[in-house]
Design an enzyme around this catalytic site. Structure first.
Site, PDB file in Angstrom:
ATOM      1  N   ASP A 229       0.821  -1.214   0.000  1.00  0.00           N
ATOM      2  CA  ASP A 229       0.000   0.000   0.000  1.00  0.00           C
ATOM      3  C   ASP A 229       0.857   1.267   0.000  1.00  0.00           C
ATOM      4  O   ASP A 229       0.322   2.365   0.063  1.00  0.00           O
ATOM      5  CB  ASP A 229      -0.877   0.034   1.263  1.00  0.00           C
ATOM      6  CG  ASP A 229      -1.892  -1.105   1.310  1.00  0.00           C
ATOM      7  OD1 ASP A 229      -2.023  -1.844   0.309  1.00  0.00           O
ATOM      8  OD2 ASP A 229      -2.554  -1.244   2.358  1.00  0.00           O
ATOM      9  N   THR A 230       2.173   1.094  -0.007  1.00  0.00           N
ATOM     10  CA  THR A 230       3.049   2.256   0.164  1.00  0.00           C
ATOM     11  C   THR A 230       4.083   2.332  -0.960  1.00  0.00           C
ATOM     12  O   THR A 230       3.734   2.149  -2.109  1.00  0.00           O
ATOM     13  CB  THR A 230       3.736   2.187   1.548  1.00  0.00           C
ATOM     14  OG1 THR A 230       4.419   0.924   1.659  1.00  0.00           O
ATOM     15  CG2 THR A 230       2.731   2.326   2.680  1.00  0.00           C
TER      16      THR A 230
END
Ligand SMILES: *[C@@H]1O[C@H](CO)[C@@H](O)[C@H](O)[C@H]1NC(C)=O
Ligand SMILES: *[C@@H]1O[C@H](CO)[C@@H](O)[C@H](O)[C@H]1NC(C)=O
Ligand SMILES: *[C@@H]1O[C@H](CO)[C@@H](O)[C@H](O)[C@H]1NC(C)=O
Ligand SMILES: *[C@@H]1O[C@H](CO)[C@@H](O)[C@H](O)[C@H]1NC(C)=O
Ligand SMILES: *[C@@H]1O[C@H](CO)[C@@H](O)[C@H](O)[C@H]1NC(C)=O
Ligand SMILES: *[C@@H]1O[C@H](CO)[C@@H](O)[C@H](O)[C@H]1NC(C)=O
Ligand SMILES: *[C@@H]1O[C@H](CO)[C@@H](O)[C@H](O)[C@H]1NC(C)=O
Ligand SMILES: *[C@@H]1O[C@H](CO)[C@@H](O)[C@H](O)[C@H]1NC(C)=O
Ligand SMILES: *[C@@H]1O[C@H](CO)[C@@H](O)[C@H](O)[C@H]1NC(C)=O
Ligand SMILES: *[C@@H]1O[C@H](CO)[C@@H](O)[C@H](O)[C@H]1NC(C)=O
Ligand SMILES: CC(=O)N[C@H]1CO[C@H](CO)[C@@H](O)[C@@H]1O
Length: 457
Positions: A229-230
């Site tokens: 997610d990053t």
């Protein structure tokens, strides 16, 4: 819900937009990798008991750490990766075996991805064996550590807990089952004697302090720390926080330890499925430190390499397919295993999906036994056959596949009752411990979209 295909496209677009538009900053979930933390939900209740070591021919401990969806060329330029690359052996022709994530995780322990082409909530029947059967057959200890999994052998599809990156943000889905392959195979997760080895990071802290880490480990960082997610920078900061000190810790990295730091798949789907893979650890022969090995490897090599090292039986799946399962060269040389030269233009394309299989509902066939039960694998031994396997049901014996979707039928292997508990962690130690966040965080809207996208990526 919209069709998976549509959700995938929309999810991908939003995830990329959100990623580009925001800057997450890494925050340590605990004071150190060897300390338990309330940010991880369930505190450890026990420790792994066995500390016996089965000597391998080349190494005594094999640790796999998987990160997510990151571009190789991107990752290698961060100082953390440059540092690790100079301390390790780069496997420059290591490959994922399909897309998206979950089938790659399943393949690495089961020797097949069963036709899976999505990330849904599946289970695999108890007659299907994994590396766990091979390891136990030889008395080699094993465990998986899943960051932010709330309780041992948690069966839910995901878990949402207190967002330790930002005290005022919504709870966050840090744990997902699709990255926990041992949880998906019933032969592991439904076996009472085995389930206690599907553990979380508080257990890791407990086990390392007690000097009882297993010989084979599969470690999955959470959805922000693994870059899912990053960004690669975020994951690099996690690696510095978590792996760097452990590399100096004898209880984790001793002179018999091999650590494989890898990714599940290439971020770009329309090119060959090439993934950045480093071999670290004090068990790596010194003359290989800082060098590159360009042998053709895939996730199936993770199976053949441990088989060669401990003289294990094999699964009779792709772990004995000589094109797909070269043994890590430094292990092959020591164990006398002959690898296959697979020149670049002869390598199968590994960026494709849509194969018939028990987990492909558009092209469904039942779970099958290996075609060749006489195969000898890299461990010099035969196929492991579980008592419950019907050896007459082979891929070769099965006729045409069935399109379950066209007859309005659901895959029999979807977990029907979603056991996820979208609950907030209860903190047993020092308040909620969340630090003030000093950096740009995701806007609430982007965060919601990313959580939605995570269902399919
Ligand atoms: C949880 O993480 C935050 C952010 O790094 C940290 O400030 C806090 O101390 C952590 N809590 C515990 C119990 O370790
Ligand atoms: C260790 O042994 C104890 C006592 O037999 C048992 O309760 C516990 O579940 C074991 N731990 C694991 C991880 O298997
Ligand atoms: C890598 O990082 C470690 C820990 O910070 C440091 O001790 C070491 O000197 C670095 N190595 C290289 C080659 O940069
Ligand atoms: C330990 O037991 C408690 C109480 O049953 C539970 O809440 C907690 O999640 C367990 N820890 C793990 C890691 O399973
Ligand atoms: C797989 O990669 C090749 C190039 O290596 C490309 O030609 C092909 O279109 C890709 N396949 C898919 C399904 O994206
Ligand atoms: C994906 O493959 C391309 C082409 O081989 C390569 O340039 C890129 O670095 C790869 N990404 C990863 C994550 O390895
Ligand atoms: C080995 O794997 C390759 C690539 O998937 C495949 O083309 C080949 O048929 C497999 N060989 C056997 C004997 O199954
Ligand atoms: C494995 O078990 C499942 C569920 O009982 C069954 O559908 C399948 O035919 C079995 N396959 C083999 C090869 O034993
Ligand atoms: C299966 O059936 C569905 C619904 O009729 C159709 O959309 C899909 O293309 C079919 N898939 C295959 C692989 O034939
Ligand atoms: C933390 O989350 C809140 C609520 O979503 C948000 O308003 C705030 O901007 C976030 N903080 C930072 C530093 O991004
Ligand atoms: C079984 C065992 O030795 N458990 C110990 C593990 O380490 C913790 C301290 O972190 C002890 O409290 C346990 O008793």
């Amino acid at each position: 819900m919209a069709s998976p295909a549509l959700a995938l496209i929309v999810g991908t677009l939003f995830a990329q937009t959100a990623r580009a538009a925001t800057a997450w900053r890494f925050e340590p979930p605990s004071t150190s990798p060897t300390e338990q933390s309330g940010n991880y939900t369930g505190f450890s209740n026990d420790t792994i008991n066995d500390t016996e070591v089965v000597e391998g021919k080349v190494f005594n401990r094999f640790v796999q750490i998987w990160l997510e969806n990151t571009d190789f060329d991107d990752a290698r330029t961060t100082p953390a990766w440059e540092n690790l690359t100079s301390r390790g052996l780069l496997l420059s022709a290591f490959h994922g075996v399909t897309h998206p994530s979950e089938p790659n995780y399943l393949a690495s322990i089961g020797g097949d991805f069963w036709g899976l082409q999505d990330d849904d909530y599946y289970h695999i029947p108890e007659n299907i064996s994994t590396v766990v059967d091979l390891l136990e057959d030889a008395g080699v200890s094993w465990a998986t550590y899943q960051e932010n999994m709330p309780t041992d052998h948690f069966y839910g599809s995901s878990y949402t807990s207190h967002n330790y990156l930002n005290a005022s943000a919504e709870d966050y889905t840090f744990y997902v089952r699709k990255h926990n392959p041992l949880g998906v195979y019933d032969s592991v997760s439904q076996n009472k004697a085995r389930q206690g080895r599907i553990r979380n990071f508080n257990d890791f802290a407990n086990d390392i302090v007690n000097g009882s880490l297993s010989q084979w480990m599969f470690i999955t960082p959470n959805m922000v720390n693994d870059a899912h997610d990053t960004t690669t920078d975020f994951a690099a900061a996690f690696i510095e926080y978590w792996l760097f000190p452990l590399l100096e810790d004898e209880r984790f990295n001793d002179d018999g330890t091999i650590i494989v730091l890898s990714f599940d798949e290439n971020e770009t789907w329309d090119v060959q499925n090439h993934i950045y893979t480093l071999v670290l650890g004090n068990g790596l022969p010194e003359d290989l430190v800082g060098t590159t090995d360009d042998t053709f490897y895939t996730h199936f090599s993770l199976l053949s390499t441990v088989q060669a090292n401990w003289g294990l039986k094999n699964l009779g799946r792709n772990d004995v397919n000589t094109t797909m399962s070269n043994v890590f060269d430094f292990v092959a040389r020591e164990t006398g295993f002959e690898n296959t030269n697979v020149p670049e233009d002869a390598r199968p394309l590994l960026n494709i999906s849509g194969f018939a299989g028990p987990l492909n509902s558009e092209s469904y066939i039942p779970f099958y036994a290996p075609d060749d039960l006489t195969a000898i694998g890299a461990g010099g031994q035969g196929v492991f056959v579980s008592d419950s396997l019907d050896t007459s049901v082979t891929y070769g014996s099965l006729g045409e596949s069935t399109n379950l979707t066209s007859i309005d039928s659901q895959s029999p292997w979807i977990v029907v009752e979603d056991k996820s508990e979208a609950k907030v962690a209860v903190f047993a130690k020092e308040g909620n411990g969340a630090a003030p966040v000093t950096t740009n965080m995701l806007a609430a809207v982007s965060a919601a979209v990313i959580i939605a996208a995570a269902v399919y990526l």
